[in-house]
Design a protein around this motif. Structure first.
Motif, mmCIF file in Angstrom:
data_model
loop_
_atom_site.group_PDB
_atom_site.id
_atom_site.type_symbol
_atom_site.label_atom_id
_atom_site.label_comp_id
_atom_site.label_asym_id
_atom_site.label_seq_id
_atom_site.Cartn_x
_atom_site.Cartn_y
_atom_site.Cartn_z
ATOM 1 N N UNK A 71 -13.008 4.430 -56.124
ATOM 2 C CA UNK A 71 -12.454 4.803 -54.827
ATOM 3 C C UNK A 71 -12.465 6.325 -54.695
ATOM 4 N N UNK A 72 -13.048 6.823 -53.606
ATOM 5 C CA UNK A 72 -13.240 8.264 -53.445
ATOM 6 C C UNK A 72 -11.925 8.954 -53.098
ATOM 7 N N UNK A 73 -11.646 10.023 -53.821
ATOM 8 C CA UNK A 73 -10.463 10.825 -53.512
ATOM 9 C C UNK A 73 -10.715 11.626 -52.237
ATOM 10 N N UNK A 74 -9.647 12.038 -51.592
ATOM 11 C CA UNK A 74 -9.781 12.798 -50.354
ATOM 12 C C UNK A 74 -9.555 14.294 -50.568
ATOM 13 N N UNK A 75 -9.361 14.692 -51.806
ATOM 14 C CA UNK A 75 -9.106 16.103 -52.095
ATOM 15 C C UNK A 75 -10.357 16.947 -51.849
ATOM 16 N N UNK A 76 -10.142 18.155 -51.330
ATOM 17 C CA UNK A 76 -11.228 19.125 -51.156
ATOM 18 C C UNK A 76 -10.718 20.476 -51.647
ATOM 19 N N UNK A 77 -11.430 21.054 -52.603
ATOM 20 C CA UNK A 77 -11.096 22.387 -53.089
ATOM 21 C C UNK A 77 -12.228 23.340 -52.717
ATOM 22 N N UNK A 78 -11.874 24.597 -52.474
ATOM 23 C CA UNK A 78 -12.882 25.587 -52.100
ATOM 24 C C UNK A 78 -12.725 26.825 -52.967
ATOM 25 N N UNK A 79 -13.855 27.384 -53.385
ATOM 26 C CA UNK A 79 -13.857 28.602 -54.193
ATOM 27 C C UNK A 79 -14.652 29.686 -53.478
ATOM 28 N N UNK A 80 -14.179 30.940 -53.582
ATOM 29 C CA UNK A 80 -14.917 32.099 -53.079
ATOM 30 C C UNK A 80 -15.115 33.052 -54.247
ATOM 31 N N UNK A 81 -16.383 33.347 -54.569
ATOM 32 C CA UNK A 81 -16.685 34.116 -55.781
ATOM 33 C C UNK A 81 -17.784 35.143 -55.511
ATOM 34 N N UNK A 82 -17.984 36.044 -56.484
ATOM 35 C CA UNK A 82 -19.072 37.018 -56.434
ATOM 36 C C UNK A 82 -20.394 36.333 -56.785
ATOM 37 N N UNK A 83 -21.528 36.892 -56.332
ATOM 38 C CA UNK A 83 -22.834 36.257 -56.586
ATOM 39 C C UNK A 83 -23.118 35.900 -58.043
ATOM 40 N N UNK A 84 -22.811 36.770 -59.025
ATOM 41 C CA UNK A 84 -23.120 36.399 -60.414
ATOM 42 C C UNK A 84 -22.398 35.140 -60.878
ATOM 43 N N UNK A 85 -21.200 34.883 -60.338
ATOM 44 C CA UNK A 85 -20.458 33.685 -60.736
ATOM 45 C C UNK A 85 -21.071 32.423 -60.140
ATOM 46 N N UNK A 111 -16.590 17.847 -58.352
ATOM 47 C CA UNK A 111 -17.659 18.745 -58.807
ATOM 48 C C UNK A 111 -18.086 19.700 -57.686
ATOM 49 N N UNK A 112 -18.652 20.885 -58.052
ATOM 50 C CA UNK A 112 -19.175 21.817 -57.045
ATOM 51 C C UNK A 112 -20.431 21.238 -56.383
ATOM 52 N N UNK A 113 -20.490 21.290 -55.070
ATOM 53 C CA UNK A 113 -21.601 20.702 -54.324
ATOM 54 C C UNK A 113 -22.541 21.803 -53.822
ATOM 55 N N UNK A 114 -23.831 21.664 -54.147
ATOM 56 C CA UNK A 114 -24.823 22.700 -53.853
ATOM 57 C C UNK A 114 -24.943 23.005 -52.361
ATOM 58 N N UNK A 115 -25.021 21.958 -51.533
ATOM 59 C CA UNK A 115 -25.280 22.215 -50.115
ATOM 60 C C UNK A 115 -24.035 22.629 -49.324
ATOM 61 N N UNK A 116 -22.972 23.018 -50.036
ATOM 62 C CA UNK A 116 -21.807 23.587 -49.336
ATOM 63 C C UNK A 116 -21.728 25.108 -49.522
ATOM 64 N N UNK A 117 -22.702 25.686 -50.260
ATOM 65 C CA UNK A 117 -22.668 27.134 -50.512
ATOM 66 C C UNK A 117 -22.880 27.894 -49.197
ATOM 67 N N UNK A 118 -21.983 28.834 -48.919
ATOM 68 C CA UNK A 118 -22.075 29.643 -47.700
ATOM 69 C C UNK A 118 -21.862 31.123 -48.026
ATOM 70 N N UNK A 119 -22.597 31.980 -47.278
ATOM 71 C CA UNK A 119 -22.442 33.427 -47.429
ATOM 72 C C UNK A 119 -21.278 33.904 -46.571
ATOM 73 N N UNK A 192 -17.994 27.906 -51.816
ATOM 74 C CA UNK A 192 -18.538 26.551 -51.916
ATOM 75 C C UNK A 192 -17.387 25.585 -52.145
ATOM 76 N N UNK A 193 -17.658 24.318 -51.888
ATOM 77 C CA UNK A 193 -16.618 23.299 -51.988
ATOM 78 C C UNK A 193 -16.766 22.481 -53.272
ATOM 79 N N UNK A 194 -15.618 22.106 -53.813
ATOM 80 C CA UNK A 194 -15.566 21.186 -54.957
ATOM 81 C C UNK A 194 -15.072 19.855 -54.402
ATOM 82 N N UNK A 195 -15.972 18.880 -54.376
ATOM 83 C CA UNK A 195 -15.707 17.611 -53.693
ATOM 84 C C UNK A 195 -15.746 16.431 -54.670
#
Length: 319
Positions: A71-85, A111-119, A192-195
């Motif tokens: 059953x899929x959780x509804x939690x959404x976490x978001x991280x904002x980091x520098x490019x090297x990270x 897990x971190x989702x690739x297609x949520x990366x935003x500048x 990016x989002x951790x979904x």
């Protein structure tokens, strides 16, 4: 709930039921183990009194659960980091890949989702990578103001004359350029989002059995009870504490193994009750068990187990 005492099956009834089933399954084996050479084989000659050497009274606890796996959780976490990270992170992509089988998944459920990366342009430097501040050396004028002492005429009178030159710190601009502390000069941050992993939702019914006899038939008994619970009689409880307090009186007998089994079943019941993915779907059943240690005329040892009351019981054997 009033106390209910359940009547265990008579040993002769258990043995008779075993005889009838065994002769249907393998008559030749029964004749070989219990027959007399030269005499007509008869089930009437096989009695519990002669071939049952010892018995033990045991008990079993049963309940069923429904487990929702994936059953899929509804939690959404978001991280904002520098490019090297961003480059050091491991990203996942599930788009177009279908749902994931949770039992085969190895890793975190979020897990971190690739297609949520935003500048995201840095707010501190407005995406320039640097910040401008007033030069402290020239106080923002771009020039250094000095006073020269000049001696004039034959009298060499002292006069003070102004003298200015370009500030070497800010190169005459009046401002200093410093690397932005927020973005480190990269101009942009990345978010990016951790979904949740998109697991398949699988609902399964699972039988749970705890037996003080600890037989090798526990999985078989679990399956049979799950499919034919109405074919065997036990005492039903809605609350495990009620079962713990009344089990000895209900069975009419007690031993350390039964006490230990009830404690273990209680721990499982408590864990399932707290598990968000699990729902307990039945009442709790307490079943009497009789373990019979037998030996054939040929000296072959085997066991018979009965589960249930005198009214409705099932049997199992390693004969």
């Amino acid at each position: 709930m009033p106390e209910i005492k359940i009547k265990t099956p008579n040993l002769d009834d258990i043995f008779e039921k075993w005889k009838q089933r065994s002769v249907r399954q393998d008559k030749k084996k029964m004749e070989k183990q219990f027959g007399t050479k030269g005499a007509v084989f008869s089930l009437d000659a096989i009695s519990a009194a002669e071939y049952v050497k010892d018995t033990e009274k045991q008990a079993a606890i049963y309940f069923a659960i429904k487990k929702t796996v994936g059953e899929v959780k509804k939690d959404i976490n978001e991280k904002t980091v520098l490019p090297p990270k961003v480059a050091k992170e491991t990203f996942y992509l599930f788009k177009g890949k279908g749902k994931i089988n949770k039992e085969n998944w190895k890793g975190d459920e979020m897990v971190p989702i690739y297609d949520t990366i935003q500048t995201t342009p840095c707010k501190n430097c407005k995406g320039k990578g640097y910040v401008e501040t007033k030069c402290r050396t020239c106080k923002g004028t771009g020039k250094i103001e000095e006073k020269l002492q000049v001696l004039t005429g034959e009298e060499q009178n002292k006069e003070v004359k102004p003298f200015s030159y370009e500030c070497s710190v800010c190169f005459g601009s009046g401002t200093n350029v410093e690397q932005c502390r927020d973005c480190g000069g990269y101009k942009n941050l990345y978010k990016y989002q951790i979904l949740p992993v998109p697991f398949k939702t699988v609902v399964t019914g699972i039988p749970v059995l705890h037996s003080s006899a600890q037989t090798k038939y526990e999985k078989e008994i679990e399956r049979d009870l799950h499919q034919m619970i109405e074919e065997v009689e036990g005492i039903r409880f809605n609350d495990f504490k009620d079962l713990e307090s009344k089990s000895e009186a209900s069975l009419g007998y007690w031993n350390k193994n039964i006490k230990k089994t009830i404690s273990s079943a209680g721990s499982d019941f408590k864990s399932y009750s707290k598990d968000k993915e699990t729902q307990i779907t039945t009442q709790i059943y307490l079943f009497p068990m009789i373990q019979m240690f037998c030996e054939t005329k040929k000296g072959t040892k085997f066991e018979i187990y009965s589960l249930g009351s005198a009214n409705k019981f099932m049997i199992y054997s390693n004969f």
